[in-house]
Enzyme design. Structure first.
Site, PDB file in Angstrom:
ATOM      1  N   CYS A  51       0.837  -1.212   0.000  1.00 23.84           N
ATOM      2  CA  CYS A  51       0.000   0.000   0.000  1.00 23.84           C
ATOM      3  C   CYS A  51       0.865   1.253   0.000  1.00 23.84           C
ATOM      4  O   CYS A  51       0.347   2.369  -0.081  1.00 23.84           O
ATOM      5  CB  CYS A  51      -0.894   0.039   1.240  1.00 23.84           C
ATOM      6  SG  CYS A  51      -2.059  -1.304   1.299  1.00 23.84           S
TER       7      CYS A  51
ATOM      8  N   ASP B 134       2.651   2.359   2.548  1.00 26.16           N
ATOM      9  CA  ASP B 134       2.872   2.857   3.905  1.00 26.16           C
ATOM     10  C   ASP B 134       2.922   1.687   4.868  1.00 26.16           C
ATOM     11  O   ASP B 134       2.040   0.831   4.855  1.00 26.16           O
ATOM     12  CB  ASP B 134       1.718   3.768   4.344  1.00 26.16           C
ATOM     13  CG  ASP B 134       1.914   5.184   3.843  1.00 26.16           C
ATOM     14  OD1 ASP B 134       3.051   5.669   3.873  1.00 26.16           O
ATOM     15  OD2 ASP B 134       0.915   5.783   3.422  1.00 26.16           O
TER      16      ASP B 134
ATOM     17  N   CYS C 167       6.246   8.231   3.367  1.00 22.96           N
ATOM     18  CA  CYS C 167       6.677   9.571   2.995  1.00 22.96           C
ATOM     19  C   CYS C 167       7.283  10.311   4.197  1.00 22.96           C
ATOM     20  O   CYS C 167       7.373   9.770   5.300  1.00 22.96           O
ATOM     21  CB  CYS C 167       5.483  10.354   2.473  1.00 22.96           C
ATOM     22  SG  CYS C 167       4.189  10.486   3.710  1.00 22.96           S
TER      23      CYS C 167
ATOM     24  N   CYS D  42      -1.037   9.463   7.995  1.00 23.31           N
ATOM     25  CA  CYS D  42       0.245   9.057   8.599  1.00 23.31           C
ATOM     26  C   CYS D  42       0.123   9.057  10.122  1.00 23.31           C
ATOM     27  O   CYS D  42       0.643   8.166  10.795  1.00 23.31           O
ATOM     28  CB  CYS D  42       1.359  10.019   8.167  1.00 23.31           C
ATOM     29  SG  CYS D  42       1.665  10.014   6.399  1.00 23.31           S
TER      30      CYS D  42
END
Ligand code: FES
Length: 340
Positions: A35, A37, A62, A106
């Site tokens: 995915c 992440d 990220c 996140c």
């Protein structure tokens, strides 16, 4: 281009507690490399005091994912498990001085990794809510439970916001309608709860000063049906601001508008009216915000609300709601749609 706070940049370029924790006795892993992440959180917890002594992380994602993970470890070190369990994705974002809305997932990932690690320490298996509800976003494996929780906990009102918090809807977008349905359902449930609370509060305060009006057959009002006698339809003047101590602890948060910028105040007015529109529409009516002029809020009633005998009571109900939300006197004035 996203705007990042200095603190996000600091934690991205110089992440704290990155790496492997050899002494870890609690490990939480969430996300998947497929995915894009993934986060592995490792904690060393004192088994007697249940205080987090050390925390480290490894992440694939990220800059915001790295900064969120770094912030999470800083937040959790020194806390008891009970305190750590209470850390939310908003706490992580706030610690960083905010995250771009598109990057809030996140912080959500950090929150989930923490819950997973705590469960691991307890010998339990943490299961994200999306394993228990209907799958909504097949691209990212996000289900109705996760979406609903994100909406309720963070006050989300648009699909884009839901996407930012959960990633749902950021792939093929075929789940857009389902996300919209969940948003509408949660909004109507929240509005219903708020209206019931306000009505009860207003009815109870009115009962001490006047006898309730006899209900009229067929007349249904969303806000304060029992409040206004049929012969006195004129809107009441804005209610005085009640001191905080008089507010029921069960009432929804009613942030005072003192110190609020005009833009924020107007947004709050817009949101409040948007919430109430769900109910008006159910009865075939509608209400649109036309303008805000100082303490005057100009609205346009449409559909079944036009010419309705209870229109003034509806206006009054909107007024009550806004006063509660803003904590200052507000006058709601019905006007034509092209008044401004
Ligand atoms: S199913 Fe949600 S983005 Fe594809």
């Amino acid at each position: 281009m996203w705007e990042y706070s200095d603190k996000v940049k600091e934690h991205f370029f110089n992440p704290k507690n990155a790496g492997v924790l050899v002494d870890a006795n609690a490990v939480g892993e969430v996300g998947a490399l497929s995915c894009g992440d993934a986060l592995k959180l490792m904690l060393h917890i004192d088994p007697v005091t249940e205080i987090v002594l050390e925390a480290k992380f490894q992440t694939y994602g990220c800059g915001s994912a790295i900064a969120s993970s770094s912030a999470l470890t800083e937040l959790v070190i020194g806390k008891t498990l009970a305190q750590a369990r209470a850390i939310t994705n908003r706490d992580i974002a706030e610690y960083l001085g905010g995250l771009p809305p598109e990057k809030m997932h996140c912080a959500v990932m950090g929150h989930e990794a923490l819950q997973s690690a705590i469960a691991d320490f307890r010998g339990e298996v943490w299961r994200p809510l999306h394993e228990e509800g209907a799958l909504v976003c097949k691209c990212h494996g996000v289900d109705a439970g996760v979406i609903e929780r994100a909406i309720r906990e963070n006050g989300l009102s648009t699909v884009d916001q839901v996407s930012a918090f959960t990633q749902a809807g950021t792939g093929c977008t075929t789940c857009y309608e389902q996300i919209e349905d969940i948003l509408a359902r949660v909004a109507s449930e929240v509005a219903a709860a708020q209206i019931v609370e306000i009505s009860e509060e207003v009815v109870s305060s009115a009962a001490t000063t006047q006898a309730p009006a006899a209900p009229r057959a067929g007349a249904v009002n969303l806000f304060t049906a029992a409040m206004r006698p049929a012969s006195a339809p004129a809107p009441r003047p804005p209610a005085p601001v009640r001191p905080a101590a008089e507010t029921s602890p069960l009432s929804p948060a009613s942030p005072p508008s003192a110190g609020m910028t005009n833009l924020k105040r107007i947004r709050l007015i817009e949101e409040t009216i948007e919430d109430l529109r769900v109910y008006l529409r159910k009865d075939g009516g509608d209400c649109e915000l036309i303008d805000v002029d100082g303490s005057n809020v100009l609205v346009s009633l449409t559909g079944a609300c036009v010419g309705c005998q209870m229109a003034s009571v509806t206006v009054s109900g909107i007024q009550e709601r806004l006063i509660t939300k803003l904590g200052v006197p507000i006058r709601v004035i019905p006007v034509g749609r092209n008044a401004h």
